[in-house]
Write an enzyme that holds these catalytic residues in place. Sequence first.
Site, PDB file in Angstrom:
ATOM      1  N   LYS A 223       0.537  -1.769   0.401  1.00 41.20           N
ATOM      2  CA  LYS A 223      -0.174  -0.026   0.124  1.00 41.20           C
ATOM      3  C   LYS A 223       1.020   1.686  -0.176  1.00 41.20           C
ATOM      4  O   LYS A 223       1.946   1.109   0.421  1.00 41.20           O
ATOM      5  CB  LYS A 223      -0.867   0.233   1.116  1.00 41.20           C
ATOM      6  CG  LYS A 223      -2.169   0.589   1.083  1.00 41.20           C
ATOM      7  CD  LYS A 223      -3.364   0.298   0.519  1.00 41.20           C
ATOM      8  CE  LYS A 223      -4.724   0.696   0.330  1.00 41.20           C
ATOM      9  NZ  LYS A 223      -5.633  -0.289  -0.121  1.00 41.20           N
TER      10      LYS A 223
ATOM     11  N   GLY B 194     -20.308   6.470   5.422  1.00 36.82           N
ATOM     12  CA  GLY B 194     -19.507   7.337   5.078  1.00 36.82           C
ATOM     13  C   GLY B 194     -19.867   6.393   3.699  1.00 36.82           C
ATOM     14  O   GLY B 194     -20.313   5.701   3.917  1.00 36.82           O
ATOM     15  N   VAL B 195     -20.572   7.771   2.894  1.00 38.34           N
ATOM     16  CA  VAL B 195     -21.367   7.929   2.120  1.00 38.34           C
ATOM     17  C   VAL B 195     -20.635   8.232   1.022  1.00 38.34           C
ATOM     18  O   VAL B 195     -20.672   8.499  -0.123  1.00 38.34           O
ATOM     19  CB  VAL B 195     -22.235   7.738   2.099  1.00 38.34           C
ATOM     20  CG1 VAL B 195     -24.243   6.738   1.942  1.00 38.34           C
ATOM     21  CG2 VAL B 195     -23.065   9.331   1.825  1.00 38.34           C
ATOM     22  N   GLY B 196     -18.657   8.232   0.658  1.00 41.29           N
ATOM     23  CA  GLY B 196     -17.956   8.085  -0.930  1.00 41.29           C
ATOM     24  C   GLY B 196     -18.379   7.529  -1.534  1.00 41.29           C
ATOM     25  O   GLY B 196     -19.903   6.833  -1.790  1.00 41.29           O
TER      26      GLY B 196
ATOM     27  N   VAL C  16     -17.521   3.602  -2.013  1.00 35.82           N
ATOM     28  CA  VAL C  16     -18.101   2.413  -2.136  1.00 35.82           C
ATOM     29  C   VAL C  16     -19.608   2.082  -1.564  1.00 35.82           C
ATOM     30  O   VAL C  16     -20.442   1.884  -1.710  1.00 35.82           O
ATOM     31  CB  VAL C  16     -17.154   1.556  -1.182  1.00 35.82           C
ATOM     32  CG1 VAL C  16     -17.973   0.702  -0.794  1.00 35.82           C
ATOM     33  CG2 VAL C  16     -15.614   1.687  -2.391  1.00 35.82           C
TER      34      VAL C  16
ATOM     35  N   TYR D  71     -21.433   5.177  -0.946  1.00 32.17           N
ATOM     36  CA  TYR D  71     -23.054   5.663  -1.530  1.00 32.17           C
ATOM     37  C   TYR D  71     -23.793   4.309  -2.848  1.00 32.17           C
ATOM     38  O   TYR D  71     -24.686   3.515  -2.761  1.00 32.17           O
ATOM     39  CB  TYR D  71     -22.613   6.280  -2.688  1.00 32.17           C
ATOM     40  CG  TYR D  71     -24.031   7.214  -4.022  1.00 32.17           C
ATOM     41  CD1 TYR D  71     -24.523   8.537  -3.360  1.00 32.17           C
ATOM     42  CD2 TYR D  71     -23.301   6.335  -4.901  1.00 32.17           C
ATOM     43  CE1 TYR D  71     -25.801   8.588  -4.800  1.00 32.17           C
ATOM     44  CE2 TYR D  71     -24.397   6.793  -6.145  1.00 32.17           C
ATOM     45  CZ  TYR D  71     -25.368   8.283  -5.696  1.00 32.17           C
ATOM     46  OH  TYR D  71     -26.834   8.561  -6.638  1.00 32.17           O
TER      47      TYR D  71
HETATM   48  P1  NAD Z   1     -14.502   7.813   0.017  1.00 29.92           P
HETATM   49  O1  NAD Z   1     -13.245   8.649  -0.185  1.00 29.92           O
HETATM   50  O2  NAD Z   1     -14.721   7.685  -1.677  1.00 29.92           O
HETATM   51  O3  NAD Z   1     -15.210   7.447   1.052  1.00 29.92           O
HETATM   52  C1  NAD Z   1     -15.381   7.915   2.664  1.00 29.92           C
HETATM   53  C2  NAD Z   1     -16.080   8.537   2.557  1.00 29.92           C
HETATM   54  O4  NAD Z   1     -15.975   8.302   3.801  1.00 29.92           O
HETATM   55  C3  NAD Z   1     -16.146  10.370   2.716  1.00 29.92           C
HETATM   56  O5  NAD Z   1     -17.574  10.615   1.786  1.00 29.92           O
HETATM   57  C4  NAD Z   1     -15.995  10.829   3.545  1.00 29.92           C
HETATM   58  O6  NAD Z   1     -16.385  12.560   3.817  1.00 29.92           O
HETATM   59  C5  NAD Z   1     -16.482   9.934   4.691  1.00 29.92           C
HETATM   60  N1  NAD Z   1     -15.918   9.726   5.999  1.00 29.92           N
HETATM   61  C6  NAD Z   1     -14.562   9.798   6.368  1.00 29.92           C
HETATM   62  N2  NAD Z   1     -14.458  10.092   8.106  1.00 29.92           N
HETATM   63  C7  NAD Z   1     -15.756  10.027   8.339  1.00 29.92           C
HETATM   64  C8  NAD Z   1     -16.244   9.875   9.422  1.00 29.92           C
HETATM   65  N3  NAD Z   1     -15.580   9.694  10.764  1.00 29.92           N
HETATM   66  N4  NAD Z   1     -17.718   9.581   9.634  1.00 29.92           N
HETATM   67  C9  NAD Z   1     -18.987   9.192   8.742  1.00 29.92           C
HETATM   68  N5  NAD Z   1     -17.486   9.213   7.668  1.00 29.92           N
HETATM   69  C10 NAD Z   1     -16.697  10.052   7.337  1.00 29.92           C
HETATM   70  O7  NAD Z   1     -13.874   6.346   0.099  1.00 29.92           O
HETATM   71  P2  NAD Z   1     -14.612   4.931  -0.445  1.00 29.92           P
HETATM   72  O8  NAD Z   1     -13.372   4.810  -1.730  1.00 29.92           O
HETATM   73  O9  NAD Z   1     -15.565   4.356  -0.252  1.00 29.92           O
HETATM   74  O10 NAD Z   1     -14.012   4.161   0.348  1.00 29.92           O
HETATM   75  C11 NAD Z   1     -14.185   4.152   2.188  1.00 29.92           C
HETATM   76  C12 NAD Z   1     -13.524   2.813   2.600  1.00 29.92           C
HETATM   77  O11 NAD Z   1     -13.577   1.700   2.096  1.00 29.92           O
HETATM   78  C13 NAD Z   1     -12.032   3.167   2.635  1.00 29.92           C
HETATM   79  O12 NAD Z   1     -11.608   2.228   4.464  1.00 29.92           O
HETATM   80  C14 NAD Z   1     -11.219   2.681   2.037  1.00 29.92           C
HETATM   81  O13 NAD Z   1     -10.072   2.168   2.267  1.00 29.92           O
HETATM   82  C15 NAD Z   1     -12.233   1.135   1.601  1.00 29.92           C
HETATM   83  N6  NAD Z   1     -12.118   0.713   0.707  1.00 29.92           N
HETATM   84  C16 NAD Z   1     -12.348   0.988  -0.936  1.00 29.92           C
HETATM   85  C17 NAD Z   1     -12.202   0.021  -1.538  1.00 29.92           C
HETATM   86  C18 NAD Z   1     -12.710   0.842  -2.636  1.00 29.92           C
HETATM   87  O14 NAD Z   1     -12.389   0.096  -4.044  1.00 29.92           O
HETATM   88  N7  NAD Z   1     -12.456   2.023  -3.064  1.00 29.92           N
HETATM   89  C19 NAD Z   1     -11.755  -1.159  -1.367  1.00 29.92           C
HETATM   90  C20 NAD Z   1     -11.685  -1.774  -0.687  1.00 29.92           C
HETATM   91  C21 NAD Z   1     -11.708  -1.409   0.444  1.00 29.92           C
END
Ligand code: NAD
Length: 355
Positions: free
Chosen positions: A80, A180-182, A184, A186
């Site tokens: 990573k 967290g609705v980023g 993933v 969302y």
């Molecule tokens: P992202 O940055 O798009 O979304 C994360 C969301 O969480 C953001 O909207 C952020 O504002 C919110 N957030 C952060 N801290 C918070 C809190 N304390 N309370 C509420 N909301 C909060 O990231 P993502 O790509 O959606 O990934 C989310 C998680 O899943 C991460 O831990 C990432 O490592 C893990 N993950 C993602 C993937 C992928 O394919 N994107 C794969 C495996 C694991």
Amino acid sequence: MSVFQHPDYDSHEKLVFHHDASSGLKAIIAIHNTNLGCALGGCRMWPYASDDEAITDVLRLSRGMTYKAAITGLNLGGGKAVIIGDPLRDKTPQRLKAMGRLVESLHGEYVTAEDVGIGEQDVAMMSTETRYATGFEHVAGVSGDPSPYTAYGVFRGIEQAARFQLGWDTLAGIRVAIQGVGKVGYELARLLSAAGARVYAADIFTDNLKKAVADLGVIPVLPEDILRQPAEVFSPCAMGAVINETGLRELAAPVVAGSANNQLSTAEDGQRLQAAGILYVPDYVINAGGLIDVYYQYFGADRQEVLRHIDEMAAKTLPEIFQRSKVTGAATSDVADELARSRFMGSTQAHTDAA
Ligand code: NAD
């Protein structure tokens, strides 16, 4: 603190610290283990409060990738990268290109992709300087973002967990609290809503929350209330270590199943969840869909294969972990670790035996 004495140092093979003076890039790449193959793992950009916080994160995240790759059955190692900086303020093309050159300098030992704070356009920018990047648009109009596949895997994992823990054969009417609705969270909310679930969501970035409310009709919850939201499933989809002593006291749901990496603050938290009768779906098993996707992208396979692989993980690997945990009383996190370790350490053994 010496890196080798760091509490999260776990015989990592390599840690590369890099400062690029001309762009201002400050980054660390950690390669945890390459017994099974090259280390594939995303690059995170985050405004770490200290260098030590960044080191802790990259050590924990890279270790998790080794376990995740091993449990998927892919011939991949774990690694990573982290970039120290605020993605909203400090991300520049120069820094992303410098990151690409850093990845290239490892000659394929580490392959990068997206993570929190780094999107597919950013990986595409890095890829102008390195061959060792995946998870971005290779074919015009075809997104390389693995997040929808991660979300799909979490959705399938929630189905299995609901069946095992609650005896529910459908997600219609189930209450899921998403932190967290980023990218993933969302997409997970979309899949759950389409399946008839009642979705509650919190996000510290209000624009993301507003979008999920407007598009999907999720019920907004304050970030500080999401753990105690009455629900069948708590789904952490933000940052790690949310299951800690305080979090455990607040947690209202009988199932924890989400995409965030390193959800447990310590290994003991997995045992505490088990003792409390809460089913914890190990993070690196349920969120492996994205890794599976970028692996198939990198090696040029059909995305239908990705869905088949994710379905198989949900239908076979998760029930096996739940069942073993039930029979032995061991925490699901410990059962998953054991399964993963037997694969990547077994492979060391094979090398040793052959030598
Ligand atoms: P992202 O940055 O798009 O979304 C994360 C969301 O969480 C953001 O909207 C952020 O504002 C919110 N957030 C952060 N801290 C918070 C809190 N304390 N309370 C509420 N909301 C909060 O990231 P993502 O790509 O959606 O990934 C989310 C998680 O899943 C991460 O831990 C990432 O490592 C893990 N993950 C993602 C993937 C992928 O394919 N994107 C794969 C495996 C694991």
